[in-house]
Design a protein around this motif. Structure first.
Motif, PDB file in Angstrom:
ATOM      1  N   ALA A 100      11.476  21.395   6.493  1.00  0.00           N
ATOM      2  CA  ALA A 100      12.118  21.847   5.259  1.00  0.00           C
ATOM      3  C   ALA A 100      12.669  23.262   5.434  1.00  0.00           C
ATOM      4  O   ALA A 100      13.780  23.572   4.959  1.00  0.00           O
ATOM      5  CB  ALA A 100      11.127  21.799   4.099  1.00  0.00           C
ATOM      6  N   GLN A 101      11.915  24.119   6.130  1.00  0.00           N
ATOM      7  CA  GLN A 101      12.387  25.483   6.366  1.00  0.00           C
ATOM      8  C   GLN A 101      13.625  25.497   7.262  1.00  0.00           C
ATOM      9  O   GLN A 101      14.557  26.270   7.035  1.00  0.00           O
ATOM     10  CB  GLN A 101      11.271  26.335   6.979  1.00  0.00           C
ATOM     11  N   ARG A 147      -2.988  26.451   2.758  1.00  0.00           N
ATOM     12  CA  ARG A 147      -3.168  25.096   3.300  1.00  0.00           C
ATOM     13  C   ARG A 147      -4.104  25.137   4.508  1.00  0.00           C
ATOM     14  O   ARG A 147      -5.005  24.310   4.646  1.00  0.00           O
ATOM     15  CB  ARG A 147      -1.803  24.507   3.681  1.00  0.00           C
ATOM     16  N   GLN A 183      10.449  33.088   2.467  1.00  0.00           N
ATOM     17  CA  GLN A 183       9.505  32.977   3.587  1.00  0.00           C
ATOM     18  C   GLN A 183       8.116  33.507   3.228  1.00  0.00           C
ATOM     19  O   GLN A 183       7.118  33.020   3.743  1.00  0.00           O
ATOM     20  CB  GLN A 183      10.051  33.715   4.819  1.00  0.00           C
ATOM     21  N   ALA A 211       1.745  17.718   6.949  1.00  0.00           N
ATOM     22  CA  ALA A 211       2.102  18.782   6.002  1.00  0.00           C
ATOM     23  C   ALA A 211       2.784  19.942   6.717  1.00  0.00           C
ATOM     24  O   ALA A 211       3.806  20.463   6.235  1.00  0.00           O
ATOM     25  CB  ALA A 211       0.860  19.267   5.265  1.00  0.00           C
ATOM     26  N   TYR A 212       2.255  20.359   7.873  1.00  0.00           N
ATOM     27  CA  TYR A 212       2.848  21.474   8.611  1.00  0.00           C
ATOM     28  C   TYR A 212       4.225  21.094   9.152  1.00  0.00           C
ATOM     29  O   TYR A 212       5.153  21.901   9.127  1.00  0.00           O
ATOM     30  CB  TYR A 212       1.931  21.933   9.744  1.00  0.00           C
ATOM     31  N   ASP A 253       1.750  29.864   1.166  1.00  0.00           N
ATOM     32  CA  ASP A 253       1.372  28.457   0.995  1.00  0.00           C
ATOM     33  C   ASP A 253       0.727  27.889   2.259  1.00  0.00           C
ATOM     34  O   ASP A 253      -0.269  27.162   2.189  1.00  0.00           O
ATOM     35  CB  ASP A 253       2.587  27.609   0.603  1.00  0.00           C
ATOM     36  N   LEU A 254       1.301  28.219   3.415  1.00  0.00           N
ATOM     37  CA  LEU A 254       0.734  27.740   4.678  1.00  0.00           C
ATOM     38  C   LEU A 254      -0.653  28.328   4.928  1.00  0.00           C
ATOM     39  O   LEU A 254      -1.549  27.625   5.416  1.00  0.00           O
ATOM     40  CB  LEU A 254       1.668  28.052   5.850  1.00  0.00           C
ATOM     41  N   VAL A 281       6.363  30.717   1.519  1.00  0.00           N
ATOM     42  CA  VAL A 281       6.032  29.684   2.508  1.00  0.00           C
ATOM     43  C   VAL A 281       4.826  30.130   3.336  1.00  0.00           C
ATOM     44  O   VAL A 281       3.889  29.355   3.561  1.00  0.00           O
ATOM     45  CB  VAL A 281       7.240  29.377   3.425  1.00  0.00           C
ATOM     46  N   ASP A 340       6.280  18.774   7.873  1.00  0.00           N
ATOM     47  CA  ASP A 340       7.199  18.693   6.733  1.00  0.00           C
ATOM     48  C   ASP A 340       7.654  20.080   6.294  1.00  0.00           C
ATOM     49  O   ASP A 340       8.836  20.290   6.001  1.00  0.00           O
ATOM     50  CB  ASP A 340       6.546  17.958   5.563  1.00  0.00           C
ATOM     51  N   THR A 341       6.740  21.029   6.260  1.00  0.00           N
ATOM     52  CA  THR A 341       7.089  22.396   5.866  1.00  0.00           C
ATOM     53  C   THR A 341       8.055  23.014   6.860  1.00  0.00           C
ATOM     54  O   THR A 341       9.058  23.626   6.470  1.00  0.00           O
ATOM     55  CB  THR A 341       5.823  23.263   5.745  1.00  0.00           C
TER      56      THR A 341
END
Length: 127
Positions: free
Chosen positions: A55-56, A86, A76, A48-49, A82-83, A79, A51-52
């Motif tokens: 994507a950024q 998570r 940002q 997940a980290y 969300d992080l 993001v 992929d994030t």
């Protein structure tokens, strides 16, 4: 009787298994299950980290002007939020796994103590 003659009548393999090998196998199984769950949780989090982050980077590479950069910078905050959520969820998942492992270990220990006491009582009664 020399050292190579072993009287099997004095050695009860069921009792030995019940007192030593059975509990050891049960604890090893519990430990392996815990390690597997923890590894999967870590792999899921890492994916997940990653992929994030990727994507950024892709979003940043698509920036072509000041307006795009402004939009990227505003995104940002989401993001980061969300992080953070998570990360909190992942930490809670690990804590829950650890608590479950401790509870299962305690339960296993209690069961093994009861079984050992019963085996000892039975062995004493047979003599």
């Amino acid at each position: 009787m020399n050292a190579f003659n072993f009287d099997t009548k004095q050695f009860d393999t069921q009792q030995f298994d019940a007192l030593f090998f059975g509990p050891a196998r049960a604890y090893a199984s519990l430990s392996v299950d815990y390690a597997e769950k923890l590894a999967h949780a870590q792999l899921d989090a890492t994916k997940a980290y990653t992929d994030t982050g990727l994507a950024q980077l892709r979003t940043l590479m698509a920036v072509k002007d000041a307006e795009g950069l402004k939009s990227y910078m505003e995104g940002q905050q989401k993001v980061a939020k969300d992080l953070a959520e998570r990360l909190k969820g992942d930490a809670e998942k690990v804590v829950a796994l650890q608590q479950d492992f401790v509870q299962q270990s305690q339960k296993l220990t209690e069961e093994n103590v009861k079984q050992a006491q019963a085996t000892a009582t039975k062995a004493t009664a047979q003599k």
